[in-house]
Motif scaffolding. Structure first.
Motif, PDB file in Angstrom:
ATOM      1  N   UNK A   1       0.836  -1.206   0.000  1.00 48.96           N
ATOM      2  CA  UNK A   1       0.000   0.000   0.000  1.00 48.96           C
ATOM      3  C   UNK A   1       0.869   1.254   0.000  1.00 48.96           C
ATOM      4  N   UNK A   2       1.928   1.235   0.799  1.00 52.05           N
ATOM      5  CA  UNK A   2       2.833   2.383   0.852  1.00 52.05           C
ATOM      6  C   UNK A   2       3.470   2.634  -0.512  1.00 52.05           C
ATOM      7  N   UNK A   3       3.981   1.563  -1.142  1.00 54.93           N
ATOM      8  CA  UNK A   3       4.655   1.706  -2.438  1.00 54.93           C
ATOM      9  C   UNK A   3       3.697   2.176  -3.516  1.00 54.93           C
ATOM     10  N   UNK A   4       2.420   1.840  -3.388  1.00 56.01           N
ATOM     11  CA  UNK A   4       1.417   2.237  -4.380  1.00 56.01           C
ATOM     12  C   UNK A   4       0.869   3.632  -4.116  1.00 56.01           C
ATOM     13  N   UNK A   5       1.323   4.266  -3.022  1.00 57.03           N
ATOM     14  CA  UNK A   5       0.852   5.605  -2.681  1.00 57.03           C
ATOM     15  C   UNK A   5      -0.521   5.609  -2.040  1.00 57.03           C
TER      16      UNK A   5
END
Length: 402
Positions: A148-152
């Motif tokens: 989720x973090x990497x996908x913004x």
């Protein structure tokens, strides 16, 4: 207890399933024709025992076991094969197989083995199993948060400090699979396990699924390893295992977790504009066949089984066989047989050589088998061919003077 049978021969896997059902009806048995089906079952079911054929299309049983061990360390593995090659058995044991069974598998041996492993599994410490479940849950949580973090995407009020405290500096490695519309479940599984194993080998970190065709690795490498070196090693391993094009790109060194979404976005943009994707096994596969052809010509008189030859050039046997036929227009066995018999024809021109010696020189220990193969190809026995050629030689010299 759940048992998985992975074998591309239907009558073998169904036969084993039927036998287990007769001797231990309390066990649930799943079957898979290919490694991809087996991976799907292992992801959806808690499998305790896997019986895998050593030769399956796409991926061998040994490769399947090797890349699965890290993710499923509690699984008991049994390798089944129609070949009694010591090297196979040795490699199976090295990888942690509990046994190596030759086809056809006897009911008594299978019963003893299943009963023994069932007892062992039952005696496993309950706390250890609970600990394994906890570690698995934490892994999924960590990877889900990172995805989720990497996908913004929003991660709510989750405190990232415990999550990132071990990663003051890190690199990101993005791997994208290119398969068109077909499923890449098996390839996804391969990348996850290969990348995770190499991360553990050279530093610390983890791998998360970014989307259906992309995986993202986060790694803090040991001081003596550069990320470019790491990328090349990952590329070499994946080129060996994957049969579809893929692309790999790294971020360089990063210091701030808050920049991860931006860095990943830039990596994907760079990936889209880069040179063509890596075509695993295309160039390397063709080169491997060239190496194999040279090796065969130098060693045609030795034991040259398909499995042995594939291992020489580091390909799985099924894929090696496919590439070999594409390159030569002949099946592997047919090619080796033709080469041996052509050499035999040359040796038969020497009248001083005994037929048994010629057979041995071209790789046949059994004189009878040599004769059968020669007659099948040339419609003459070796003796008949020798006599015919002797007559031809005499005729070519002309008639003796009267």
């Amino acid at each position: 207890m759940n048992i998985l049978i992975a074998d591309d021969e239907r009558f073998i896997r169904e036969g084993i399933k039927r036998t287990i059902g007769q001797i231990s009806p309390e066990h649930q048995v799943f079957v898979a024709e290919r490694a991809e089906e087996a991976v799907k079952i292992m992801e959806e079911q808690r499998i305790h025992i896997v019986l895998t054929d050593i030769l399956m299309p796409g991926m061998s049983g040994l490769e399947f076991m090797k890349i699965s061990k890290r993710r499923y360390p509690y699984v008991k593995w049994i390798v089944i094969s129609a070949h009694s090659e010591f090297s196979y058995a040795q490699e199976a044991v090295r990888l942690g197989a509990r046994d190596y069974l030759l086809k056809p598998i006897g009911k008594t041996k299978l019963t003893e083995l299943i009963d023994s492993l069932a007892t062992e599994i039952q005696q496993d410490n309950h706390i250890s199993r609970q600990g394994e479940r906890l570690r698995t849950s934490l892994r999924f949580l960590r990877e889900g948060v990172f995805q989720r973090l990497a996908s913004g995407l929003d991660i709510g009020n989750l405190d990232l400090e415990p999550f990132i405290e071990d990663y003051n500096q890190f690199s990101l490695v993005l791997i994208q699979l290119d398969s068109g519309d077909r499923s890449v479940r098996l390839e996804h599984f391969i990348v996850e396990n290969v990348l995770s194993e190499l991360i553990d080998l050279h530093g610390r970190g983890f791998v998360a699924s970014y989307d259906r065709q992309s995986l993202l690795g986060l790694v803090t490498l040991a001081d003596n390893i550069r990320v470019e070196q790491f990328q090349e090693e990952v590329k070499a391993h994946l080129t060996h295992y994957l049969k579809i094009p893929f692309q790999i790109i790294h971020s360089g060194l990063c210091y701030d977790f808050n920049t991860v979404p931006l860095v990943v976005k830039r990596m994907r943009e760079a990936s889209a504009s880069q040179a063509p994707r890596l075509e695993p096994m295309k160039g390397s596969g063709e080169k491997a066949i060239d190496v194999a052809l040279h090796y065969i010509k130098e060693h045609f008189y030795e034991d040259l089984s398909l499995e042995k030859m594939a291992s020489v050039v580091f390909l799985n046997p099924a894929y090696f066989s496919q590439l070999f036929k594409q390159k030569t227009g002949q099946g592997y066995k047919e090619y080796v047989t033709s080469l041996r018999l052509e050499q035999a024809k040359l040796l038969l021109l020497n009248p001083k050589l005994k037929l048994a010696d010629i057979a041995e020189r071209v790789g046949y220990q059994d004189m009878r088998h040599f004769t059968q193969m020669f007659r099948k190809k040339y419609q003459l026995t070796p003796t008949e061919y020798r006599q015919q050629e002797s007559i031809n030689i005499q005729m070519s010299k002309g008639s003796p003077p009267q």
